[in-house]
Design a protein around this motif. Structure first.
Motif, mmCIF file in Angstrom:
data_model
loop_
_atom_site.group_PDB
_atom_site.id
_atom_site.type_symbol
_atom_site.label_atom_id
_atom_site.label_comp_id
_atom_site.label_asym_id
_atom_site.label_seq_id
_atom_site.Cartn_x
_atom_site.Cartn_y
_atom_site.Cartn_z
ATOM 1 N N UNK A 208 0.808 -1.222 0.000
ATOM 2 C CA UNK A 208 0.000 0.000 0.000
ATOM 3 C C UNK A 208 0.838 1.268 0.000
ATOM 4 N N UNK A 209 2.146 1.141 0.014
ATOM 5 C CA UNK A 209 3.001 2.318 0.081
ATOM 6 C C UNK A 209 3.370 2.828 -1.309
ATOM 7 N N UNK A 210 3.987 4.014 -1.302
ATOM 8 C CA UNK A 210 4.471 4.620 -2.530
ATOM 9 C C UNK A 210 5.495 3.719 -3.202
ATOM 10 N N UNK A 211 5.451 3.663 -4.540
ATOM 11 C CA UNK A 211 6.411 2.888 -5.325
ATOM 12 C C UNK A 211 6.969 3.780 -6.423
ATOM 13 N N UNK A 212 8.004 3.299 -7.085
ATOM 14 C CA UNK A 212 8.616 4.046 -8.174
ATOM 15 C C UNK A 212 8.466 3.287 -9.476
ATOM 16 N N UNK A 213 8.194 4.023 -10.539
ATOM 17 C CA UNK A 213 8.208 3.473 -11.892
ATOM 18 C C UNK A 213 9.480 3.970 -12.563
ATOM 19 N N UNK A 214 10.327 3.051 -13.018
ATOM 20 C CA UNK A 214 11.604 3.422 -13.620
ATOM 21 C C UNK A 214 11.653 2.962 -15.067
ATOM 22 N N UNK A 215 12.121 3.839 -15.935
ATOM 23 C CA UNK A 215 12.326 3.516 -17.356
ATOM 24 C C UNK A 215 13.762 3.884 -17.723
ATOM 25 N N UNK A 216 14.476 2.972 -18.375
ATOM 26 C CA UNK A 216 15.871 3.174 -18.747
ATOM 27 C C UNK A 216 16.028 2.998 -20.245
ATOM 28 N N UNK A 217 16.583 4.018 -20.911
ATOM 29 C CA UNK A 217 16.831 3.925 -22.358
ATOM 30 C C UNK A 217 18.102 3.109 -22.586
ATOM 31 N N UNK A 218 18.024 2.093 -23.443
ATOM 32 C CA UNK A 218 19.100 1.114 -23.561
ATOM 33 C C UNK A 218 20.375 1.699 -24.169
ATOM 34 N N UNK A 219 20.284 2.588 -25.121
ATOM 35 C CA UNK A 219 21.473 3.095 -25.810
ATOM 36 C C UNK A 219 22.205 4.143 -24.981
ATOM 37 N N UNK A 220 21.473 5.123 -24.437
ATOM 38 C CA UNK A 220 22.099 6.241 -23.725
ATOM 39 C C UNK A 220 22.137 6.041 -22.205
ATOM 40 N N UNK A 221 21.442 5.005 -21.685
ATOM 41 C CA UNK A 221 21.332 4.745 -20.235
ATOM 42 C C UNK A 221 20.615 5.883 -19.505
ATOM 43 N N UNK A 222 19.774 6.619 -20.222
ATOM 44 C CA UNK A 222 19.018 7.715 -19.609
ATOM 45 C C UNK A 222 17.920 7.131 -18.731
ATOM 46 N N UNK A 223 17.757 7.699 -17.539
ATOM 47 C CA UNK A 223 16.818 7.180 -16.555
ATOM 48 C C UNK A 223 15.642 8.132 -16.355
ATOM 49 N N UNK A 224 14.427 7.567 -16.339
ATOM 50 C CA UNK A 224 13.207 8.306 -16.028
ATOM 51 C C UNK A 224 12.569 7.654 -14.806
ATOM 52 N N UNK A 225 12.234 8.460 -13.797
ATOM 53 C CA UNK A 225 11.605 7.954 -12.575
ATOM 54 C C UNK A 225 10.300 8.701 -12.349
ATOM 55 N N UNK A 226 9.234 7.954 -12.108
ATOM 56 C CA UNK A 226 7.938 8.537 -11.778
ATOM 57 C C UNK A 226 7.426 7.902 -10.496
ATOM 58 N N UNK A 227 6.782 8.688 -9.657
ATOM 59 C CA UNK A 227 6.265 8.216 -8.377
ATOM 60 C C UNK A 227 4.866 7.640 -8.567
ATOM 61 N N UNK A 228 4.641 6.441 -8.018
ATOM 62 C CA UNK A 228 3.340 5.776 -8.082
ATOM 63 C C UNK A 228 2.693 5.785 -6.702
ATOM 64 N N UNK A 229 1.382 5.906 -6.676
ATOM 65 C CA UNK A 229 0.670 5.831 -5.402
ATOM 66 C C UNK A 229 0.756 4.427 -4.815
ATOM 67 N N UNK A 230 0.815 3.440 -5.679
ATOM 68 C CA UNK A 230 0.938 2.053 -5.230
ATOM 69 C C UNK A 230 1.494 1.233 -6.387
ATOM 70 N N UNK A 231 1.919 0.034 -6.080
ATOM 71 C CA UNK A 231 2.446 -0.845 -7.112
ATOM 72 C C UNK A 231 1.303 -1.691 -7.673
ATOM 73 N N UNK A 232 0.537 -1.076 -8.575
ATOM 74 C CA UNK A 232 -0.576 -1.793 -9.219
ATOM 75 C C UNK A 232 -0.734 -1.311 -10.649
ATOM 76 N N UNK A 233 -1.542 -2.007 -11.412
ATOM 77 C CA UNK A 233 -1.698 -1.734 -12.844
ATOM 78 C C UNK A 233 -2.299 -0.351 -13.096
ATOM 79 N N UNK A 234 -3.259 0.074 -12.267
ATOM 80 C CA UNK A 234 -3.895 1.384 -12.469
ATOM 81 C C UNK A 234 -2.889 2.516 -12.284
ATOM 82 N N UNK A 235 -2.030 2.420 -11.255
ATOM 83 C CA UNK A 235 -1.035 3.468 -11.009
ATOM 84 C C UNK A 235 -0.022 3.527 -12.151
ATOM 85 N N UNK A 236 0.374 2.368 -12.663
ATOM 86 C CA UNK A 236 1.322 2.346 -13.782
ATOM 87 C C UNK A 236 0.692 2.966 -15.022
ATOM 88 N N UNK A 237 -0.543 2.622 -15.306
ATOM 89 C CA UNK A 237 -1.231 3.182 -16.483
ATOM 90 C C UNK A 237 -1.361 4.696 -16.373
#
Length: 351
Positions: A208-237
């Motif tokens: 039920x706690x805050x989670x992080x969504x992380x995306x990493x670009x494979x060529x440049x290793x650029x990182x994107x982080x977004x805060x999720x209210x919870x680790x579930x499909x609705x928060x990711x969408x």
């Protein structure tokens, strides 16, 4: 010059030992020739000649009130001389000569979380120090191992967290969409920009706690982080839809594909991004197939220790972690930063 009926049994470069020097002294005093001594020890005769010269010690003998001087081979003297020569033949200590560079490394490690290799590579690429004023990555790690710096092994991210490889029995598990086996080769070779790996990071495992969504670009290793209210499909969408709005019409050009695992939080990913980009899913229990993102998740642990609740961190504070990661020079990028590499690729897409 050749020696008939003579063969050596020792490996090349193998030095004489203290015991062998004692044998040489005994045999030499018995009048055994250098050639026979060499044959017994399995060395060439020249080795014995050199050894007798090395251990030649001036001695004195009194006779009829007069002193007579002569030279005699002494094994203990030869061994001590050999040991002293070996100590002097090594490269001189460089630690005190590179103290400015070591202070530079400690400062970057504390303020910007630069690794030892990143510090060495960044300094070399930008020519901040001459070769005589700095050390290589291996030597820097040796200084840390020997506790000659205030940075310890426990302070390093990967040094104490790597675990031995273990084999686990893989159970059947449903794949949520298109398999990674259908992913183009250009994604695997990192030749093309715009292919991301995605995952979630949690603090405490209570669901039920805050989670992080992380995306990493494979060529440049650029990182994107977004805060999720919870680790579930609705928060990711919800987070993905917001990301799509940020990039607008350029989203499909920047995010050409996304590779995810089969976690339940990604159950709606294919539906959310339908028509915008390609979604691929790794084999069950095979996180190494999105290893770049896994490695970056480990870097996040420098800022948020594993098991610590993320609710105690401000959202902007968490999102700033990505900025710090994108400013770290990477060896695989020739010590450029992911931020600069990503911006170069992004300009190509936008133009």
């Amino acid at each position: 010059m050749t020696y008939s009926n003579f063969t050596t049994t020792r490996l090349k470069g193998q030095h004489l030992t203290a015991i062998e020097r004692g044998k040489i002294a005994a045999w030499h005093s018995e009048g055994i020739s250098n050639r026979q001594i060499a044959k017994r020890l399995g060395v060439v005769p020249q080795t014995i000649n050199n050894e007798l010269k090395r251990g030649k010690l001036k001695q004195v003998k009194k006779s009829n009130g007069k002193c007579h001087y002569f030279f005699k081979y002494n094994a203990e003297f030869a061994q001590n001389r050999y040991r002293n020569n070996r100590q002097r033949c090594h490269r001189k200590e460089k630690f005190f000569q590179v103290r400015t560079f070591l202070a530079y490394f400690i400062e970057l490690f504390k303020t910007k979380s630069y690794s030892p290799d990143a510090t060495v590579g960044f300094a070399r690429v930008h020519r901040l120090f001459s070769p005589a004023e700095m050390v290589c990555t291996t030597t820097l790690y040796k200084y840390i191992d020997k506790q000659r710096l205030e940075i310890k092994n426990i302070d390093l991210l990967m040094k104490t967290t790597r675990k031995p490889a273990q084999t686990k029995q893989v159970k059947n598990r449903k794949v949520l969409g298109k398999s990674i086996e259908a992913r183009p080769t250009s994604v695997e070779t990192r030749e093309e920009f715009g292919h991301f790996e995605i995952d979630t990071v949690i603090g405490k495992r209570n669901g039920s706690e805050t989670a992080l969504l992380t995306l990493t670009e494979r060529k440049t290793r650029f990182e994107i982080i977004r805060v999720l209210d919870a680790k579930d499909a609705d928060s990711v969408s919800y987070a993905i839809n917001r990301l799509a709005k940020e990039y607008g019409n350029n989203f499909s050009a920047v995010f050409r594909s996304i590779t995810a695992d089969n976690g339940s939080e990604f159950a709606q990913l294919s539906e959310t991004l339908n028509g915008l980009t390609e979604i691929y899913f790794t084999h069950p229990y095979t996180s190494c197939e999105r290893g770049t993102n896994e490695n970056h998740n480990g870097i996040i642990c420098r800022y948020i220790p594993k098991g610590e609740s993320m609710d105690s961190y401000h959202r902007k504070e968490i999102e700033q972690i990505a900025n710090k990661m994108n400013q770290l020079p990477r060896k695989i990028l020739n010590y450029a930063t992911p931020q600069s590499c990503f911006e170069q690729e992004l300009n190509k897409v936008v133009s």
